[in-house]
Design an enzyme around this catalytic site. Structure first.
Site, PDB file in Angstrom:
ATOM      1  N   GLU A 400       0.805  -1.230   0.000  1.00  0.00           N
ATOM      2  CA  GLU A 400       0.000   0.000   0.000  1.00  0.00           C
ATOM      3  C   GLU A 400       0.835   1.275   0.000  1.00  0.00           C
ATOM      4  O   GLU A 400       0.473   2.270  -0.632  1.00  0.00           O
ATOM      5  CB  GLU A 400      -0.942  -0.011   1.204  1.00  0.00           C
ATOM      6  CG  GLU A 400      -2.130  -0.953   1.077  1.00  0.00           C
ATOM      7  CD  GLU A 400      -1.817  -2.386   1.438  1.00  0.00           C
ATOM      8  OE1 GLU A 400      -2.718  -3.238   1.320  1.00  0.00           O
ATOM      9  OE2 GLU A 400      -0.659  -2.659   1.829  1.00  0.00           O
ATOM     10  N   PHE A 426      -6.475  -1.493   5.898  1.00  0.00           N
ATOM     11  CA  PHE A 426      -5.126  -1.678   5.373  1.00  0.00           C
ATOM     12  C   PHE A 426      -4.426  -0.348   5.082  1.00  0.00           C
ATOM     13  O   PHE A 426      -3.247  -0.325   4.724  1.00  0.00           O
ATOM     14  CB  PHE A 426      -5.161  -2.525   4.108  1.00  0.00           C
ATOM     15  CG  PHE A 426      -5.722  -3.911   4.307  1.00  0.00           C
ATOM     16  CD1 PHE A 426      -5.884  -4.451   5.576  1.00  0.00           C
ATOM     17  CD2 PHE A 426      -6.107  -4.686   3.227  1.00  0.00           C
ATOM     18  CE1 PHE A 426      -6.408  -5.728   5.775  1.00  0.00           C
ATOM     19  CE2 PHE A 426      -6.628  -5.960   3.399  1.00  0.00           C
ATOM     20  CZ  PHE A 426      -6.780  -6.481   4.676  1.00  0.00           C
ATOM     21  N   HIS A 467     -10.823  -5.910   9.438  1.00  0.00           N
ATOM     22  CA  HIS A 467     -11.605  -5.656   8.228  1.00  0.00           C
ATOM     23  C   HIS A 467     -12.878  -4.852   8.521  1.00  0.00           C
ATOM     24  O   HIS A 467     -13.786  -4.834   7.703  1.00  0.00           O
ATOM     25  CB  HIS A 467     -12.002  -6.972   7.547  1.00  0.00           C
ATOM     26  CG  HIS A 467     -10.848  -7.785   7.060  1.00  0.00           C
ATOM     27  ND1 HIS A 467     -10.082  -8.558   7.895  1.00  0.00           N
ATOM     28  CD2 HIS A 467     -10.308  -7.922   5.819  1.00  0.00           C
ATOM     29  CE1 HIS A 467      -9.130  -9.162   7.197  1.00  0.00           C
ATOM     30  NE2 HIS A 467      -9.246  -8.788   5.925  1.00  0.00           N
TER      31      HIS A 467
END
Length: 661
Positions: A400, A426, A467
């Site tokens: 990322e 993330f 998540h």
């Protein structure tokens, strides 16, 4: 130690002399700066003495419209690109003729005029930025390369490995330059890495690599010239490790006492300026008289430009200018919702906006994990590859940080970029370039960050601690970012279109639970919705309810169960900028306020909104401002625990308490 061997091959006398002049100029400027720092006239200096041949040699073979991303010690990049000395001196002195309006120091700046993109102190992100710049060249089929510098210390950062991997996978024409100068501040190379040569790391990425003598200007000039020519013809990344040495401290205040004297003496004999001068004299290419004349001319240039900067007034703080420069100028263009509508989900509305924006902007790309043929983890980009091609719908490695940086570089080189975080959680691995590069770049040196970070987020799906976060407060705290958080399909489409139009960095939150559960009649045609304008979902006089994202729907459900409560329900839609006008107007009407957010309470945006209401509407309040939020824990997996964590069940009780106050 091997003696420097100069091989001039077919280089003519003029080129050989010009290289000497280019080497000498940064050295003489530095010698001037070292005197001035002792006199207290310069506050800080990062010396490149002993390393000039690398910056000068590389810059000399690049075309003037090819980007260079230098480090602290690469003054030779700026002088070889012929940046006016008075502007450099003004930059170092924090004056208005510099490049940052006094907001940055030394070499932490860039300039599109000279195609130089300066570093940030976190070092690593600039490697990914170079990837993005090169990607723009490649997609436009321009035979250009991008050169990016780093030190041996920064090769330990994850960004280095991420950027090399992306460049290799995408065949990007990036010249990765490692100046291996012996020390990262005081840490020697044997404490930085175990391999004998850093160039060996290129093999791990399937990348061509070379080791060159960083003190031999002719070797740098000729070999990099060959490599650059080859890269333009056959676009690919190349890793070059230059062996050199740092003859001064990390910065002047740190000194060099930690360096063994015999090492200093050994490298002093390899001085790139003095050795090259001796070579030119021995070959009869340069005379002592010519040398004296060159030095006299450079000294005159340095002294006159320094004098000019001393006569320049110091910067006077201008509050309005400071605040206005945080964001790049953006004139909102309204395309009103109109025409035929279709009943679609929030996820479909986002997909529709992206498709229409891809049609409007041929330079727009989207990057992310599994977003191409697979269509993304949530299928937002399903079918995009067949319509727009893999050049623009780009699968990325799992990295990322470098992808965010590449998006930034793509913007610098004239593109528009969207990055999809597979899950908003993330973003933590891409946090640094977002908050330290994207957010600050316009304020620092007037460069836009035309980047959207898409953030699938939120709980209610039993996805657990990694998540399910909704972490908007990380970004509303950071000046320079815009933060958008729609709750309805109509808003999602209009706000996404505006986000693409806006040249500033936008963090765009998309609640996963709402993706497929919320339907609305959405115009098929292209339209926009302005940032900083909240939506009034319901109107009443009993209480003001302020929320966003899933919280808006929780509030609607609660009000449906209590028709006796007549509330103003405000859906903020965008959190930065924030529609304080609508908030204050409602508070002054209802006199009671409750703020509902899905994030945990402490440090969340509800706290700031509460404080703003207390400061600006205190005399209108008939009760304390109430906040309702998730528990002060990570978000759990099991449904019973997640239901307890989320504030939906506690909101009704808090609302009734406030009404009864």
């Amino acid at each position: 130690m091997k003696h420097i061997e100069y091989i001039k091959e077919s280089l003519d006398t003029q080129t050989l002399i010009e290289l000497y002049e280019k080497l000498l100029k940064p050295r003489m400027i530095e010698e001037k700066m070292l005197i001035l720092i002792r006199q207290g006239k310069v506050s800080k200096w990062f010396s490149g003495i002993g390393q000039e041949a690398i910056a000068v040699g590389v810059t000399s073979v690049l075309e003037n419209d090819e980007y260079i991303l230098p480090m602290h010690r690469n003054l030779g990049v700026f002088t070889t690109r012929e940046v006016p000395l008075y502007r450099l001196f003004s930059q170092w002195q924090g004056k208005a003729n510099g490049f940052t309006k006094g907001r940055e120091r030394s070499f932490h700046f860039g300039t599109q005029e000279y195609k130089i993109v300066g570093m940030i102190s976190h070092l690593g992100p600039q490697l990914g930025v170079a990837d993005g710049i090169a990607l723009a060249h490649k997609l436009r089929k321009e035979k250009k390369i991008t050169a990016v510098f780093t030190g041996e210390g920064a090769t330990s950062e994850g960004d280095f490995h991420e950027a090399l991997n992306i460049a290799s996978v995408w065949d990007l024409p990036v010249l990765f330059i490692i100046e291996n100068n012996g020390y990262g501040l005081s840490t020697p190379t044997n404490e930085q890495y175990k391999c004998e040569n850093l160039a060996e790391r290129g093999a791990g990425y399937g990348m061509e690599s070379h080791i060159l003598d960083g003190n031999n200007v002719l070797e740098v000039y000729q070999k990099i010239g060959e490599i650059a020519k080859s890269m333009r013809k056959n676009p690919r990344p190349v890793l070059v490790e230059f062996k050199t040495f740092r003859m001064r401290g990390h910065e002047e205040a740190s000194g060099t006492k930690y360096v063994p004297q015999e090492l200093m003496d050994m490298w002093a004999k390899k001085d790139p300026v003095e050795n090259y001068k001796k070579f030119l004299l021995s070959e009869g290419i340069l005379t002592e008289e010519q040398d004296a004349e060159i030095r006299k001319h450079i000294k005159k240039e340095i002294d006159s430009n320094w004098k000019k900067v001393q006569e320049e007034p110091t910067i006077v703080a201008d509050l309005e200018e400071e605040l206005n420069d945080v964001y790049a100028p953006f004139v909102y263009e309204e395309f009103p919702p109109q025409g035929e509508k279709e009943n679609i989900r929030l996820i479909d509305a986002i997909s529709s906006a992206l498709k229409q924006s891809f049609e409007r902007y041929p330079e727009l790309v989207i990057m992310g994990q599994d977003i191409a043929e697979y269509g993304g983890a949530f299928k937002v980009t399903d079918g995009f590859v067949s319509q727009f091609g893999k050049d623009r719908i780009r699968n990325t490695p799992i990295c990322e940080s470098a992808v965010v940086s590449a998006a930034m570089g793509y913007s610098i080189n004239g593109g528009k970029a969207i990055m999809e975080m597979q899950f908003g959680d993330f973003v933590s691995t891409g946090f640094n370039p977002i908050v330290n590069y994207l957010a600050k770049i316009h304020y620092r040196w007037n460069e836009k960050a035309d980047v959207i970070i898409r953030m699938p987020c939120g709980g209610g799906t039993q996805a657990g601690p990694f998540h399910s976060q909704t972490n908007e407060a990380w970004f509303t705290k950071t000046p320079g970012l815009k933060v958008v958080y729609p709750a309805f399909p109509v808003d999602a489409k209009g706000l996404m279109n505006t986000a693409v139009n806006d040249p500033n960095p936008v963090i765009f939150f998309e609640h996963k639970l709402l993706y497929r559960s919320i339907y609305q009649d959405v115009p098929k045609e292209y339209y926009t919705i302005p940032f900083g304008k909240a939506a009034l979902i319901k109107e009443g006089t009993d209480v003001t309810i302020i929320s966003f994202g899933a919280g808006v729907h929780w509030a609607v459900e609660t009000l449906e169960q209590h028709p006796e409560i007549k509330a103003d329900l405000i859906d903020l839609r965008s959190l930065q900028p924030l529609d304080t006008e609508t908030i204050y107007k409602s508070v002054k009407k209802t006199n009671k306020v409750i703020i509902l957010q899905e994030d945990s309470m402490f440090g969340g945006i509800a706290s700031d909104i509460s404080a703003m209401i207390m400061e600006n509407c205190f005399e209108y309040l008939d009760a304390p401002v109430k906040r309702v939020a998730s528990l002060e824990t990570p978000i759990p997996f099991v449904k019973a625990l997640e239901d307890q964590y989320l504030p939906k069940g506690r909101f009704e009780e808090a609302l009734l308490e406030l009404i009864a106050y």
